[in-house]
Design a protein around this motif. Structure first.
Motif, PDB file in Angstrom:
ATOM      1  N   SER A  46     -40.371   6.677 -43.509  1.00 46.94           N
ATOM      2  CA  SER A  46     -41.482   7.230 -44.281  1.00 46.94           C
ATOM      3  C   SER A  46     -41.277   8.711 -44.573  1.00 46.94           C
ATOM      4  O   SER A  46     -41.628   9.202 -45.654  1.00 46.94           O
ATOM      5  CB  SER A  46     -42.810   7.014 -43.544  1.00 46.94           C
ATOM      6  OG  SER A  46     -42.763   7.566 -42.239  1.00 46.94           O
ATOM      7  N   ILE A 190     -48.023   3.641 -44.580  1.00 44.33           N
ATOM      8  CA  ILE A 190     -48.387   2.458 -43.788  1.00 44.33           C
ATOM      9  C   ILE A 190     -47.552   1.254 -44.212  1.00 44.33           C
ATOM     10  O   ILE A 190     -47.035   0.502 -43.374  1.00 44.33           O
ATOM     11  CB  ILE A 190     -49.893   2.152 -43.929  1.00 44.33           C
ATOM     12  CG1 ILE A 190     -50.720   3.250 -43.251  1.00 44.33           C
ATOM     13  CG2 ILE A 190     -50.221   0.790 -43.314  1.00 44.33           C
ATOM     14  CD1 ILE A 190     -52.212   3.126 -43.488  1.00 44.33           C
ATOM     15  N   ILE A 191     -47.399   1.066 -45.514  1.00 49.35           N
ATOM     16  CA  ILE A 191     -46.616  -0.060 -46.034  1.00 49.35           C
ATOM     17  C   ILE A 191     -45.161   0.040 -45.600  1.00 49.35           C
ATOM     18  O   ILE A 191     -44.549  -0.943 -45.164  1.00 49.35           O
ATOM     19  CB  ILE A 191     -46.713  -0.126 -47.578  1.00 49.35           C
ATOM     20  CG1 ILE A 191     -48.136  -0.494 -47.998  1.00 49.35           C
ATOM     21  CG2 ILE A 191     -45.711  -1.138 -48.143  1.00 49.35           C
ATOM     22  CD1 ILE A 191     -48.372  -0.425 -49.494  1.00 49.35           C
ATOM     23  N   VAL A 193     -43.930   1.658 -42.998  1.00 51.10           N
ATOM     24  CA  VAL A 193     -43.850   1.434 -41.549  1.00 51.10           C
ATOM     25  C   VAL A 193     -43.917  -0.062 -41.235  1.00 51.10           C
ATOM     26  O   VAL A 193     -43.147  -0.574 -40.402  1.00 51.10           O
ATOM     27  CB  VAL A 193     -44.981   2.190 -40.821  1.00 51.10           C
ATOM     28  CG1 VAL A 193     -45.041   1.767 -39.353  1.00 51.10           C
ATOM     29  CG2 VAL A 193     -44.759   3.697 -40.928  1.00 51.10           C
ATOM     30  N   LEU A 194     -44.808  -0.778 -41.903  1.00 50.61           N
ATOM     31  CA  LEU A 194     -44.937  -2.222 -41.673  1.00 50.61           C
ATOM     32  C   LEU A 194     -43.675  -2.967 -42.084  1.00 50.61           C
ATOM     33  O   LEU A 194     -43.189  -3.836 -41.363  1.00 50.61           O
ATOM     34  CB  LEU A 194     -46.142  -2.766 -42.453  1.00 50.61           C
ATOM     35  CG  LEU A 194     -47.526  -2.383 -41.923  1.00 50.61           C
ATOM     36  CD1 LEU A 194     -48.618  -2.910 -42.848  1.00 50.61           C
ATOM     37  CD2 LEU A 194     -47.734  -2.933 -40.516  1.00 50.61           C
ATOM     38  N   ILE A 195     -43.134  -2.615 -43.241  1.00 51.42           N
ATOM     39  CA  ILE A 195     -41.937  -3.306 -43.744  1.00 51.42           C
ATOM     40  C   ILE A 195     -40.741  -3.066 -42.827  1.00 51.42           C
ATOM     41  O   ILE A 195     -39.979  -3.984 -42.513  1.00 51.42           O
ATOM     42  CB  ILE A 195     -41.608  -2.839 -45.180  1.00 51.42           C
ATOM     43  CG1 ILE A 195     -42.686  -3.350 -46.153  1.00 51.42           C
ATOM     44  CG2 ILE A 195     -40.226  -3.344 -45.618  1.00 51.42           C
ATOM     45  CD1 ILE A 195     -42.521  -2.822 -47.572  1.00 51.42           C
ATOM     46  N   THR A 197     -40.725  -2.053 -39.613  1.00 52.38           N
ATOM     47  CA  THR A 197     -40.886  -2.474 -38.215  1.00 52.38           C
ATOM     48  C   THR A 197     -41.066  -3.985 -38.073  1.00 52.38           C
ATOM     49  O   THR A 197     -40.909  -4.513 -36.975  1.00 52.38           O
ATOM     50  CB  THR A 197     -42.106  -1.784 -37.564  1.00 52.38           C
ATOM     51  OG1 THR A 197     -43.283  -2.055 -38.348  1.00 52.38           O
ATOM     52  CG2 THR A 197     -41.880  -0.296 -37.465  1.00 52.38           C
ATOM     53  N   LEU A 198     -41.357  -4.672 -39.169  1.00 48.55           N
ATOM     54  CA  LEU A 198     -41.598  -6.112 -39.105  1.00 48.55           C
ATOM     55  C   LEU A 198     -40.417  -6.885 -38.521  1.00 48.55           C
ATOM     56  O   LEU A 198     -40.611  -7.735 -37.646  1.00 48.55           O
ATOM     57  CB  LEU A 198     -41.958  -6.643 -40.499  1.00 48.55           C
ATOM     58  CG  LEU A 198     -42.560  -8.053 -40.551  1.00 48.55           C
ATOM     59  CD1 LEU A 198     -43.847  -8.108 -39.727  1.00 48.55           C
ATOM     60  CD2 LEU A 198     -42.842  -8.469 -41.991  1.00 48.55           C
TER      61      LEU A 198
END
Length: 229
Positions: A46, A190-191, A193-195, A197-198
């Motif tokens: 990010s 946020i998006i 980080v989610l992508i 760390t998924l």
């Protein structure tokens, strides 16, 4: 204590880092996040993406250097961070292999890691760049298992430049295409980080591995004897 918590909040905020620390703090964070134990919580993907959005601002703050020079410096910081992690692991590796097993430390995992890096070490070092937390510890583990230095450096350099340039160019050009992107930075972070760390979370919670006892049981199987009448 409150000041420490406040600093922690700032250090995981990419926009604050760029606004208050500029390229100097950015370089320090990328260096720490890619090879120092204490850097695992810092933003990487990010931060680079937001740095790409504010590429012109970073260039102006650094003697009006071209954007590509800024990216080169950040990629080099990533290379150096991995080198420090690898060096630390290489120095501590012999001590760990000589250590006796304890409740929390099992030497068999070191041998498993060494076998994995012997087979997939280059790919692991490269792919780790794109995975939060993993990229902090991958070079350290590579050093612990005594991965070949030249091989490590090759994938270290290729991985760092690929990671930095892809993330920063994505932020830079998406900002050009969508001028209002800066107004939604929190959502974008946020998006991202989610992508990123998924895959780690999926592997952590849903990855299936065979227990050593099960593997031993399978290896001990022998074909049943048959007799010919």
């Amino acid at each position: 204590m409150d000041q420490i918590i406040e600093l922690f909040k700032h250090l995981i905020n990419p926009q604050w880092i760029i606004d208050h620390g500029g390229i100097y703090l950015l370089l320090l964070i990328i260096f720490a996040e890619t090879g120092l134990f204490v850097g695992f919580f810092l933003p990487g993907d990010s931060l680079l993406f937001v740095a790409g959005i504010y590429g012109e601002k970073l260039s102006e703050s650094f003697f009006n250097m071209p954007f590509v020079v800024v990216m080169l410096l950040i990629a080099i910081a990533g290379v150096l961070g991995n080198m420090v992690g690898f060096w630390f692991g290489r120095k501590s590796g012999p001590l760990l292999f000589a250590r006796k097993d304890t409740l929390l430390f099992k030497k068999k995992y070191l041998y498993q890691a060494r076998e994995f890096y012997d087979k997939h070490g280059g790919g692991a070092v490269f792919l780790a760049r794109f995975l939060p937390i993993v990229r902090t510890f991958a070079p350290i583990v590579a050093g612990i298992v005594q991965m070949e230095s030249k091989k490590f450096m090759l994938y270290n350099i290729v991985g760092s430049f690929s990671w930095v340039f892809s993330m920063m160019l994505a932020g830079h050009y998406l900002d050009k295409m969508f001028p209002g992107l800066k107004e939604h930075l929190e959502l974008i972070i946020i998006i991202i980080v989610l992508i990123t760390t998924l895959p780690v979370l999926i592997k952590l919670f849903f990855g299936k591995t065979k227990h050593p006892e099960h593997l031993h049981h399978e290896d001990s199987k022998t074909p049943t004897d048959t007799t010919v009448s």
